[in-house]
Design a protein around this motif. Structure first.
Motif, PDB file in Angstrom:
ATOM      1  N   GLU A 249       8.332  10.573  -4.440  1.00 51.24           N
ATOM      2  CA  GLU A 249       6.716  11.880  -3.373  1.00 51.24           C
ATOM      3  C   GLU A 249       7.999  10.877  -2.135  1.00 51.24           C
ATOM      4  O   GLU A 249       8.130  10.665  -1.510  1.00 51.24           O
TER       5      GLU A 249
ATOM      6  N   VAL B 215       9.058   8.763   0.931  1.00 45.27           N
ATOM      7  CA  VAL B 215       8.167   7.824   1.121  1.00 45.27           C
ATOM      8  C   VAL B 215       7.379   7.274   0.263  1.00 45.27           C
ATOM      9  O   VAL B 215       6.802   5.499   0.193  1.00 45.27           O
ATOM     10  N   ARG B 216       7.267   7.742  -1.510  1.00 44.29           N
ATOM     11  CA  ARG B 216       6.716   6.793  -2.358  1.00 44.29           C
ATOM     12  C   ARG B 216       7.484   7.194  -3.485  1.00 44.29           C
ATOM     13  O   ARG B 216       7.931   8.174  -3.683  1.00 44.29           O
TER      14      ARG B 216
ATOM     15  N   HIS C 113      12.361   3.597 -10.605  1.00 46.51           N
ATOM     16  CA  HIS C 113      12.211   3.411  -8.712  1.00 46.51           C
ATOM     17  C   HIS C 113      10.642   2.195  -9.211  1.00 46.51           C
ATOM     18  O   HIS C 113       9.732   2.380 -10.030  1.00 46.51           O
ATOM     19  N   ASN C 114      10.477   1.144  -8.870  1.00 49.54           N
ATOM     20  CA  ASN C 114       9.201   0.113  -8.805  1.00 49.54           C
ATOM     21  C   ASN C 114       9.116  -0.346  -9.859  1.00 49.54           C
ATOM     22  O   ASN C 114       7.677  -0.101 -10.614  1.00 49.54           O
TER      23      ASN C 114
ATOM     24  N   ARG D 247       7.888   6.311  -8.254  1.00 51.86           N
ATOM     25  CA  ARG D 247       7.036   5.248  -9.470  1.00 51.86           C
ATOM     26  C   ARG D 247       7.835   6.040 -10.068  1.00 51.86           C
ATOM     27  O   ARG D 247       7.452   6.887 -10.125  1.00 51.86           O
TER      28      ARG D 247
ATOM     29  N   ARG E 163       6.443  16.411  -4.820  1.00 52.00           N
ATOM     30  CA  ARG E 163       6.849  15.472  -6.292  1.00 52.00           C
ATOM     31  C   ARG E 163       8.581  16.059  -6.547  1.00 52.00           C
ATOM     32  O   ARG E 163       8.049  17.130  -6.650  1.00 52.00           O
TER      33      ARG E 163
ATOM     34  N   THR F  60       0.700  -0.762  -0.087  1.00 50.61           N
ATOM     35  CA  THR F  60       0.092  -0.185   0.382  1.00 50.61           C
ATOM     36  C   THR F  60       0.515   1.188  -0.054  1.00 50.61           C
ATOM     37  O   THR F  60       0.052   2.210  -0.005  1.00 50.61           O
ATOM     38  N   HIS F  61       2.110   1.197   0.222  1.00 54.48           N
ATOM     39  CA  HIS F  61       3.190   2.000   0.677  1.00 54.48           C
ATOM     40  C   HIS F  61       2.881   3.195   1.386  1.00 54.48           C
ATOM     41  O   HIS F  61       3.227   4.212   1.476  1.00 54.48           O
ATOM     42  N   GLN F  62       2.296   3.010   1.875  1.00 54.25           N
ATOM     43  CA  GLN F  62       1.407   4.042   3.322  1.00 54.25           C
ATOM     44  C   GLN F  62       3.518   4.226   4.266  1.00 54.25           C
ATOM     45  O   GLN F  62       4.049   3.922   4.445  1.00 54.25           O
TER      46      GLN F  62
END
Length: 455
Positions: free
Chosen positions: A52, A44-45, A73-74, A47, A58, A5-7
């Motif tokens: 982000e 924290v996130r 990323h990812n 892609r 961002r 969930t990438h929380q």
């Protein structure tokens, strides 16, 4: 397995949030930390090209894990490969035992090597960092030849452990003989171009053949096909072929450090492919692990004279990295991302040269594929301008673009480490045309803003 969930992890104790995290990092981490000083963000996130931060901002990431994130990323194929290993129940730590995951990685890697090397190659899995693979390569050629000396180049960067530092351009002493690396903008012979490269090759040849030159036959010669930390200086193809001829005719193993240039970064699968050179040893890391730690050397079987355990390491069996690396290598190959990097890199370089025409502080634009550098200078003297480069990096960050600095004089804005004067760009190979335009727009806006700053 459920999708992540990438929380953001819950904060405990004092000062939750990015400011508290950054403050605790400054209090607890070593003074040797680098990127965290110039990039005070808390990711924290992420892609693709985008990161982000914990503050909701961002950023377009042209650092790419110092060139590690070939697919950004990812990437979905990387996540799928990692989940596949986790869901299978396969062991995650196996030392150097054979596994299906390792076999698949080795098979895919060999399929992408220069064919003349792959046909007669051995692979050594090293500790997880590129510098350990450099150490292994140096140890290998010294063991195989019975000699101890080494040839390396001015401006080189090969890692942060003892032997790798000894071979790097900033070393103060050691068993390494320095050779001139050709470059056009700051040619050591003052001529640049093919003539400068020819003089550099002659220097090398004469030094080895001069009985009074003070240099005995070395164990090996190590070279980067494009110097990254040294300022994004591509090796001229003809010069690299000359170096291959010089070393081969004298029985000197040629080591190609492809840690940063490999897996499509320069517009060919390997940096040496541009010149058609087949080295005796290739040092590989960064992108081959698909964003996870992995480092290997690949070398001609005739050099494989090591005794068991001559070079080992507890974490040389990283199964998740091998799975991620297999997926990355295959995706780059199947989608012809090296060719894409060549086309897009040429387009971005041309645009940056057009920008340079209107900004005298941009002394040079150079690179290969999606490994691009801008050297910043004092317009009046032509001297490197590290303070301006640092200002450009800050202006880029304020505009949501992550870049870093490199180069001999801290004046190349690059999309990599600090304390340099070359701004470099190392975007992922999956960069789209629209993203490339956004990167260029933000950089074009940051440079005049930085030039207006008082220094």
């Amino acid at each position: 397995m459920p999708q992540a969930t990438h929380q953001v992890p819950p904060q405990t104790g004092r000062a939750a949030g990015p400011d508290g995290i950054l403050r605790r990092q400054a209090q607890r981490e070593s003074a040797a930390r680098t990127y965290a000083r110039s990039l005070p963000i808390v990711p924290v996130r992420a892609r693709g090209l985008t990161i982000e931060g914990a503050d909701g901002r961002r950023y377009l990431d042209c650092l790419s894990g110092a060139g590690t994130l070939a697919l950004g990323h990812n990437h979905p194929v990387v996540l799928e490969a990692v989940r596949g290993v986790l869901d299978s129940g396969a062991p995650l730590h196996v030392l150097d035992l054979a596994t299906p995951v390792k076999d698949a990685f080795t098979t895919e890697l060999f399929a992408n090597l220069p064919p003349a090397l792959a046909a007669d190659a051995r692979i050594q899995f090293c500790g997880p960092a590129g510098t350990d693979a450099v150490e292994a390569a140096l140890k290998l050629v010294r063991t195989a030849t019975g000699r101890s000396g080494l040839l390396a180049f001015t401006g080189a960067y090969h890692g942060m452990t003892s032997g790798a530092l000894e071979a790097s351009g900033g070393a103060a002493e050691g068993r390494v003989t320095r050779l001139p690396y050709p470059q056009d903008f700051r040619c050591p012979f003052g001529v640049g171009g093919p003539e400068g490269a020819e003089l550099a090759a002659r220097w090398t040849e004469n030094l080895l053949d001069d009985p009074k030159g003070g240099v005995s036959l070395p164990a090996g010669l190590i070279v980067e096909p494009v110097q990254g930390e040294g300022g994004v200086n591509p090796a001229p193809d003809a010069w690299l072929r000359r170096i291959r001829d010089i070393t081969a005719s004298r029985g000197i193993p040629l080591i190609a450090d492809e840690v940063q240039t490999g897996v499509g970064r320069t517009g060919a699968f390997w940096g040496v492919d541009h010149a058609g050179v087949v080295p005796d040893v290739m040092v590989l890391s960064k992108a081959i692990g698909g964003s996870l730690p992995l480092a290997v050397i690949v070398y001609r079987s005739g050099l494989d004279v090591w005794a068991p355990g001559a070079h080992a390491g507890t974490f040389r069996g990283n199964q998740l990295a091998m799975a991620a690396g297999t997926a990355t290598l295959a995706f780059v190959r199947e989608n012809r991302l090296a060719e894409r990097a060549a086309v897009l890199g040429d387009r971005m370089t041309a645009a940056l040269r057009g920008l340079a025409a209107g900004h005298p502080c941009i002394g040079d634009v150079r690179g290969r594929g999606l490994m691009i550098g801008l050297e910043l200078v004092d317009p009046d003297t032509g001297a490197a301008a590290p303070a301006l480069a640092a200002a450009v990096r800050q202006e880029c960050l304020e505009r949501g673009l992550i870049v870093e600095l490199g180069g001999r004089h801290s004046a190349v804005v690059r999309l990599l480490p600090p304390h340099s004067a070359v701004v470099r760009l190392l975007p992922p190979l999956t960069l789209t045309d629209e993203q490339a335009a956004a990167v260029l727009d933000r950089l074009a806006d940051a440079i005049p803003a930085a030039a207006r700053r008082p220094r």
